[in-house]
Motif scaffolding. Structure first.
Motif, mmCIF file in Angstrom:
data_model
loop_
_atom_site.group_PDB
_atom_site.id
_atom_site.type_symbol
_atom_site.label_atom_id
_atom_site.label_comp_id
_atom_site.label_asym_id
_atom_site.label_seq_id
_atom_site.Cartn_x
_atom_site.Cartn_y
_atom_site.Cartn_z
ATOM 1 N N CYS A 101 48.219 42.121 41.525
ATOM 2 C CA CYS A 101 46.930 41.872 42.156
ATOM 3 C C CYS A 101 46.054 41.022 41.244
ATOM 4 C CB CYS A 101 46.251 43.208 42.451
ATOM 5 S SG CYS A 101 44.698 43.023 43.334
ATOM 6 N N ASN A 105 42.718 40.793 41.580
ATOM 7 C CA ASN A 105 41.300 41.149 41.697
ATOM 8 C C ASN A 105 40.641 41.602 40.393
ATOM 9 O OD1 ASN A 105 41.235 40.492 44.335
ATOM 10 N ND2 ASN A 105 41.340 42.570 45.140
ATOM 11 N N GLY A 106 41.412 42.184 39.506
ATOM 12 C CA GLY A 106 40.870 42.540 38.184
ATOM 13 C C GLY A 106 39.839 43.658 38.162
ATOM 14 N N CYS A 107 39.940 44.623 39.082
ATOM 15 C CA CYS A 107 38.986 45.754 39.064
ATOM 16 C C CYS A 107 39.169 46.565 37.768
ATOM 17 C CB CYS A 107 39.222 46.677 40.252
ATOM 18 S SG CYS A 107 39.257 45.816 41.827
ATOM 19 N N CYS A 111 41.230 49.858 37.935
ATOM 20 C CA CYS A 111 42.514 49.762 38.665
ATOM 21 C C CYS A 111 43.571 50.735 38.129
ATOM 22 C CB CYS A 111 43.055 48.343 38.581
ATOM 23 S SG CYS A 111 44.577 48.161 39.522
ATOM 24 N N ASP A 155 46.738 43.693 46.881
ATOM 25 C CA ASP A 155 45.680 43.504 47.873
ATOM 26 C C ASP A 155 46.159 42.457 48.868
ATOM 27 O OD1 ASP A 155 43.394 42.617 49.317
ATOM 28 O OD2 ASP A 155 42.109 43.396 47.734
ATOM 29 N N LYS A 188 40.363 44.311 49.657
ATOM 30 C CA LYS A 188 38.997 44.165 49.152
ATOM 31 C C LYS A 188 38.348 42.923 49.752
ATOM 32 C CE LYS A 188 37.935 46.864 45.254
ATOM 33 N NZ LYS A 188 39.005 47.704 44.763
HETATM 34 S S1 SF4 Z 1 42.070 48.426 42.344
HETATM 35 FE FE1 SF4 Z 1 43.213 47.476 44.047
HETATM 36 S S2 SF4 Z 1 42.132 45.563 44.455
HETATM 37 FE FE2 SF4 Z 1 41.487 46.248 42.408
HETATM 38 S S3 SF4 Z 1 42.881 45.231 40.957
HETATM 39 FE FE3 SF4 Z 1 43.766 47.218 41.471
HETATM 40 S S4 SF4 Z 1 45.181 46.833 43.170
HETATM 41 FE FE4 SF4 Z 1 43.790 45.083 43.024
#
Ligand code: SF4
Length: 223
Positions: free
Chosen positions: A19, A21-23, A26, A69, A98
């Motif tokens: 992914c 997105n880099g949350c 995560c 994602d 997201k």
């Molecule tokens: S929490 Fe979900 S959207 Fe965010 S980086 Fe991880 S896999 Fe990706």
């Protein structure tokens, strides 16, 4: 397919891993760090052979992208995954993204698409009514949903458009800046949902915080 501790589905199957997105919070990235499914977490990869597992006959509710994602999926991955879904109609398929405005054309009835929001800013920008459900997890601050985005008012009164359920959960793990939600944040979302007849499903991570107000309405894919 893997059994899971996630309390709103029976199992997970990830045809895509990785992914961009880099949350910060995560959890999937941590799992990948441990098991090395992909070398570079930021470069999602497709594992087509995993789709064979959908042939299992016993009906299940399957979370299809706990390790990616949808917004980063290539067209070919969509096509192959959805072909497998169409060939295996015995299951319910749940996807999360997201992206604040992701549309799946000709989505089959046994596919449920949810959007993850965690802050007020994301809630404000989300095109909520195109999703089957919202996942507010982890909830990072109080969130006020714009009622105009949750339902439409017809001549006969309020009519909910697409969003039929809101799942709420607290951040898990031991991150340094981990956010522990306040009960009033959750109470407020429940009140907003009740006003427009949207089901509420609280994840187990909220059990201690909510006490007697802990609530798990029947999931929309269980009806
Ligand atoms: S929490 Fe979900 S959207 Fe965010 S980086 Fe991880 S896999 Fe990706």
């Amino acid at each position: 397919m893997k059994e899971t501790k996630i309390d709103w589905c029976d199992c997970t199957l990830n045809s895509v891993i990785g992914c961009k997105n880099g949350c910060e919070y995560c959890y999937a990235r941590k799992i990948n760090d441990r098991f090395h499914f992909v070398d570079n977490w930021n470069e999602p990869k497709f594992f087509e052979e995993r789709l064979q597992q959908l042939k299992s006959k016993k009906p299940k509710s399957i979370f299809m992208n706990s390790m990616s994602d949808l917004m980063h999926w290539k067209d070919e991955w969509f096509e192959k995954t959805f072909n497998a879904i169409l060939e295996n109609k015995q299951h319910k398929y749940i996807f999360l993204t997201k992206s604040l405005s992701l549309h799946i054309p000709e989505k089959p009835n046994n596919v449920f698409l949810g959007c993850t929001i965690d802050t007020q800013a994301r809630a404000d920008k989300c095109w909520i009514s195109i999703y089957d459900f919202l996942s507010i997890e982890p909830i990072l601050e109080p969130i006020k949903l714009n009622p105009k985005k949750l339902y439409i008012i017809t001549e006969n009164g309020i009519e909910n458009t697409c969003c039929k359920q809101i799942i709420i959960g607290a951040e898990t793990g031991n991150r340094k800046d981990k956010v522990v939600p306040k009960k009033e944040w959750i109470d407020s979302i429940v009140k907003q949902c009740d006003e427009v007849n949207i089901k509420v499903f609280m994840k187990s991570s909220l059990k201690d915080i909510m006490g007697k107000d802990f609530r798990q309405d029947k999931l929309i894919w269980e009806v």
